[in-house]
Design a protein around this motif. Sequence first.
Motif, mmCIF file in Angstrom:
data_model
loop_
_atom_site.group_PDB
_atom_site.id
_atom_site.type_symbol
_atom_site.label_atom_id
_atom_site.label_comp_id
_atom_site.label_asym_id
_atom_site.label_seq_id
_atom_site.Cartn_x
_atom_site.Cartn_y
_atom_site.Cartn_z
ATOM 1 N N TYR A 39 -7.604 -0.565 -0.660
ATOM 2 C CA TYR A 39 -7.552 -1.490 -1.796
ATOM 3 C C TYR A 39 -6.575 -2.636 -1.517
ATOM 4 N N SER A 40 -5.460 -2.315 -0.883
ATOM 5 C CA SER A 40 -4.464 -3.356 -0.601
ATOM 6 C C SER A 40 -5.038 -4.423 0.320
ATOM 7 N N ARG A 41 -5.767 -3.985 1.342
ATOM 8 C CA ARG A 41 -6.375 -4.949 2.271
ATOM 9 C C ARG A 41 -7.356 -5.850 1.540
ATOM 10 N N ASP A 42 -8.137 -5.242 0.661
ATOM 11 C CA ASP A 42 -9.146 -6.006 -0.064
ATOM 12 C C ASP A 42 -8.479 -7.021 -0.997
ATOM 13 N N VAL A 43 -7.448 -6.575 -1.709
ATOM 14 C CA VAL A 43 -6.742 -7.478 -2.631
ATOM 15 C C VAL A 43 -6.095 -8.615 -1.839
ATOM 16 N N ALA A 44 -5.440 -8.271 -0.716
ATOM 17 C CA ALA A 44 -4.763 -9.291 0.092
ATOM 18 C C ALA A 44 -5.764 -10.318 0.616
ATOM 19 N N LYS A 45 -6.906 -9.826 1.086
ATOM 20 C CA LYS A 45 -7.940 -10.710 1.632
ATOM 21 C C LYS A 45 -8.410 -11.708 0.554
ATOM 22 N N ARG A 46 -8.636 -11.166 -0.635
ATOM 23 C CA ARG A 46 -9.126 -12.033 -1.724
ATOM 24 C C ARG A 46 -8.066 -13.022 -2.191
ATOM 25 N N LEU A 47 -6.820 -12.568 -2.248
ATOM 26 C CA LEU A 47 -5.742 -13.481 -2.653
ATOM 27 C C LEU A 47 -5.624 -14.618 -1.640
ATOM 28 N N ARG A 48 -5.698 -14.265 -0.355
ATOM 29 C CA ARG A 48 -5.595 -15.300 0.701
ATOM 30 C C ARG A 48 -6.744 -16.286 0.588
ATOM 31 N N ALA A 49 -7.924 -15.752 0.277
ATOM 32 C CA ALA A 49 -9.122 -16.594 0.233
ATOM 33 C C ALA A 49 -9.012 -17.670 -0.853
ATOM 34 N N THR A 50 -8.202 -17.447 -1.879
ATOM 35 C CA THR A 50 -8.054 -18.470 -2.927
ATOM 36 C C THR A 50 -7.272 -19.670 -2.394
ATOM 37 N N ASP A 69 0.028 -2.817 6.980
ATOM 38 C CA ASP A 69 -1.390 -3.094 7.145
ATOM 39 C C ASP A 69 -2.020 -2.072 8.072
ATOM 40 N N ARG A 70 -1.341 -0.929 8.214
ATOM 41 C CA ARG A 70 -1.933 0.156 8.992
ATOM 42 C C ARG A 70 -1.340 1.472 8.521
ATOM 43 N N ASP A 71 -1.776 2.549 9.145
ATOM 44 C CA ASP A 71 -1.383 3.875 8.684
ATOM 45 C C ASP A 71 -0.003 4.240 9.238
ATOM 46 N N ILE A 72 1.019 3.719 8.594
ATOM 47 C CA ILE A 72 2.389 3.936 9.071
ATOM 48 C C ILE A 72 3.300 4.246 7.892
ATOM 49 N N PHE A 73 4.309 5.067 8.160
ATOM 50 C CA PHE A 73 5.279 5.423 7.124
ATOM 51 C C PHE A 73 6.271 4.286 6.900
ATOM 52 N N LEU A 74 6.549 3.991 5.647
ATOM 53 C CA LEU A 74 7.573 2.996 5.303
ATOM 54 C C LEU A 74 8.453 3.580 4.218
ATOM 55 N N ALA A 120 0.862 -1.191 0.000
ATOM 56 C CA ALA A 120 0.000 0.000 0.000
ATOM 57 C C ALA A 120 0.894 1.235 0.000
ATOM 58 N N GLY A 121 0.783 2.055 -1.015
ATOM 59 C CA GLY A 121 1.664 3.214 -1.166
ATOM 60 C C GLY A 121 1.528 4.214 -0.012
ATOM 61 N N HIS A 122 2.631 4.926 0.258
ATOM 62 C CA HIS A 122 2.635 6.025 1.236
ATOM 63 C C HIS A 122 2.250 5.535 2.648
ATOM 64 N N GLY A 123 1.688 6.415 3.487
ATOM 65 C CA GLY A 123 1.293 6.007 4.841
ATOM 66 C C GLY A 123 1.942 6.852 5.916
ATOM 67 N N GLY A 124 1.284 6.912 7.061
ATOM 68 C CA GLY A 124 1.804 7.672 8.195
ATOM 69 C C GLY A 124 2.022 9.125 7.830
ATOM 70 N N VAL A 125 3.249 9.574 8.041
ATOM 71 C CA VAL A 125 3.582 10.974 7.847
ATOM 72 C C VAL A 125 3.492 11.394 6.372
ATOM 73 N N ASP A 126 3.461 10.429 5.482
ATOM 74 C CA ASP A 126 3.390 10.714 4.041
ATOM 75 C C ASP A 126 1.990 10.400 3.520
ATOM 76 N N PRO A 127 1.154 11.431 3.323
ATOM 77 C CA PRO A 127 -0.230 11.162 2.898
ATOM 78 C C PRO A 127 -0.344 10.769 1.419
ATOM 79 N N GLY A 128 0.731 10.989 0.642
ATOM 80 C CA GLY A 128 0.614 10.789 -0.800
ATOM 81 C C GLY A 128 -0.150 11.945 -1.404
#
Length: 411
Positions: free
Chosen positions: A213-224, A234-239, A189-197
Amino acid sequence: MSLILKQILAYLPHSRVTLAAVLTCVMLVGTAGSVAAAGLEVRDIRIGVHDGATRFVVDLSDKVEPRVFGLPDPFRVVIDLPEVNFSLSEERIGDGAGLISKLRYGLFRPGTSRFVLDLTTPAKVAKQFLLRPEGGKPWRLVLDIQPTTRADFIASMRPKPDTAPRVASKPPPPLSRPPNEKPVVVIDAGHGGVDPGAIGVSGVYEKKIALDYSRDVAKRLRATGLYKVVMTRDRDIFLPLRERVRIARAAGADLFLSLHANTHPKRATKGFSVYTLSTRASDKEAAALAALENKSDVIGGVDLDGYSDDVQNILIDFAQAKTNELSVKFARGNLVGEIGQRARLLGRPWRSAGFAVLKAPDVPSVLLELGYISNPAEERLLMSKAHREKMSAAIVRAVGAYFKETQNARL
Ligand SMILES: [Zn+2]
């Protein structure tokens, strides 16, 4: 070595360039202690301008010991606090006043929240103090910022010679892909935390759309049940960008998807696009976008450009034809086809540009720009659950088609 330098080193394992930059620039006004009060809150932020000086005030629920330092090019003041909740009546990320051209804040990494003040000119924190609660006012952190020269900004912060630890520049560790039956898909998931994008017309942040969107895609990929799925955040953090690439490589990723949303000065512009890595951007607009996305680390306050130019060039050379071929195959062959059936595409939806986040030499990687949040209709669409589900499902189908078609071509 000071505790702060140790912390910086611990945080920047690969970075010689950055360390040098940080060492040149660290301006320690506060102390290195951490209060880490449980439930610490930032309740308000104010900027005042008086006689050429700018005062930055943060209302807090409790006492803190901030760590304040400066970074040049562009000139910034960075204020690190223990992890806090930003309980503001309204979001204040955006334009500043006086010597502060822009203000950003958010979670920088677990345990640390950060303010980044972009400066209009070299300026230093002339005074910094903490006011006790009185007359109904809470704890207040006050910074008085005054203009100075570039030379003073640099010189007054330069550590003494020979005290700077040296860290050898070394290439990333060799790829050791853990044996894994299932292909590994890394969702970033792009950006995060101190960087809002990017910031949308209604004020929505790109970092939020990217995470939803990333959470939704990850959830669906796992479900397969077909993949091992790793999310870089997986949360609002800067990376930092390099950290995202490092996570992908450490996970032994077979495919890396970085999710973003875009803006354009022309409000009418809309549609989905996907980018693969190019050492030379395929067009001016793609190059400009890459420059913007790569700014993430500047916004975060530490220029985490992990490797020297030479090493970067070698890394890019290492990017075997196969990696790029597979990235392009996924982008053009699978993703554009699937999304194109269900959503609007940008003209020439597949492009290439020099995105830092795509620079893992051995992982097929693409960067998705889901749409334009500068277009009011598309912003609304991107925020709707129905559209998100449609797009996520299409991305998952594209991943499925890709692995089916490249079963024997895995790196
Ligand atoms: Zn982005």
